[in-house]
Enzyme design. Structure first.
Site, PDB file in Angstrom:
ATOM      1  N   PRO A  12     -16.052  62.539  22.350  1.00  8.28           N
ATOM      2  CA  PRO A  12     -15.605  62.347  20.968  1.00  8.28           C
ATOM      3  C   PRO A  12     -16.173  63.409  20.013  1.00  8.28           C
ATOM      4  O   PRO A  12     -17.310  63.866  20.170  1.00  8.28           O
ATOM      5  CB  PRO A  12     -16.150  60.972  20.594  1.00  8.28           C
ATOM      6  CG  PRO A  12     -16.473  60.310  21.885  1.00  8.28           C
ATOM      7  CD  PRO A  12     -16.836  61.405  22.831  1.00  8.28           C
ATOM      8  N   LYS A  44     -18.242  55.242  24.400  1.00 12.54           N
ATOM      9  CA  LYS A  44     -18.569  56.497  25.079  1.00 12.54           C
ATOM     10  C   LYS A  44     -20.083  56.700  25.033  1.00 12.54           C
ATOM     11  O   LYS A  44     -20.757  56.219  24.119  1.00 12.54           O
ATOM     12  CB  LYS A  44     -17.892  57.688  24.372  1.00 12.54           C
ATOM     13  CG  LYS A  44     -16.374  57.622  24.333  1.00 12.54           C
ATOM     14  CD  LYS A  44     -15.778  58.100  25.621  1.00 12.54           C
ATOM     15  CE  LYS A  44     -14.262  58.209  25.518  1.00 12.54           C
ATOM     16  NZ  LYS A  44     -13.686  58.901  26.641  1.00 12.54           N
ATOM     17  N   ILE A  66     -10.833  61.713  23.864  1.00 11.21           N
ATOM     18  CA  ILE A  66      -9.962  61.566  25.025  1.00 11.21           C
ATOM     19  C   ILE A  66      -9.841  60.075  25.355  1.00 11.21           C
ATOM     20  O   ILE A  66     -10.849  59.390  25.527  1.00 11.21           O
ATOM     21  CB  ILE A  66     -10.537  62.318  26.246  1.00 11.21           C
ATOM     22  CG1 ILE A  66     -10.629  63.818  25.959  1.00 11.21           C
ATOM     23  CG2 ILE A  66      -9.700  62.056  27.492  1.00 11.21           C
ATOM     24  CD1 ILE A  66     -11.419  64.596  26.997  1.00 11.21           C
TER      25      ILE A  66
END
Length: 118
Positions: free
Chosen positions: A2, A33, A65
């Site tokens: 990120p 994440k 992603i």
């Protein structure tokens, strides 16, 4: 991986100490994440206009992603990011806007290659 970019018209001295680290930790939690993969940039004291007003404001850009690609995902992320930003910046909900951008692994370069091959 990120990427979070916070732009604000607030001067640096009005930002809480450690804001970038706070955003890193919050982003890791919100997006699920690892913190060691989160990248944060904070830019303060910018001349900004939001919704036609030059009152203090902020814009957050969140790129990642696989976790910011749907309206449902981003609705949940938005609520949580707004909680963090209003608490940290002392701004009202109407003075903050968030933009979400989904990324593909081939769009991020790292270690002389792209994430696709790592």
């Amino acid at each position: 991986m990120p990427f979070v970019e916070l732009d604000t018209s607030l001067p640096a001295e009005r930002l809480p100490p450690g804001l970038a680290q706070t955003l890193c930790t919050a982003t890791a939690d919100i997006l699920g994440k690892p913190a060691e993969r989160v990248n944060v940039t904070v830019r303060s004291g910018l001349p900004m206009v939001l919704s036609g007003s030059a009152e203090p404001c902020a814009q957050l850009v969140v790129s990642s992603i696989g976790v910011v690609g749907t309206a449902e995902q981003n609705q949940q992320h938005s609520a949580r990011f707004f909680d963090v930003l209003t608490a940290q910046l002392g701004l009202g909900l109407d003075r903050i806007v968030i933009r979400f951008y989904p990324l593909e692994p081939w769009q991020i370069g790292k270690n002389r290659t792209v994430m696709t091959f790592l």
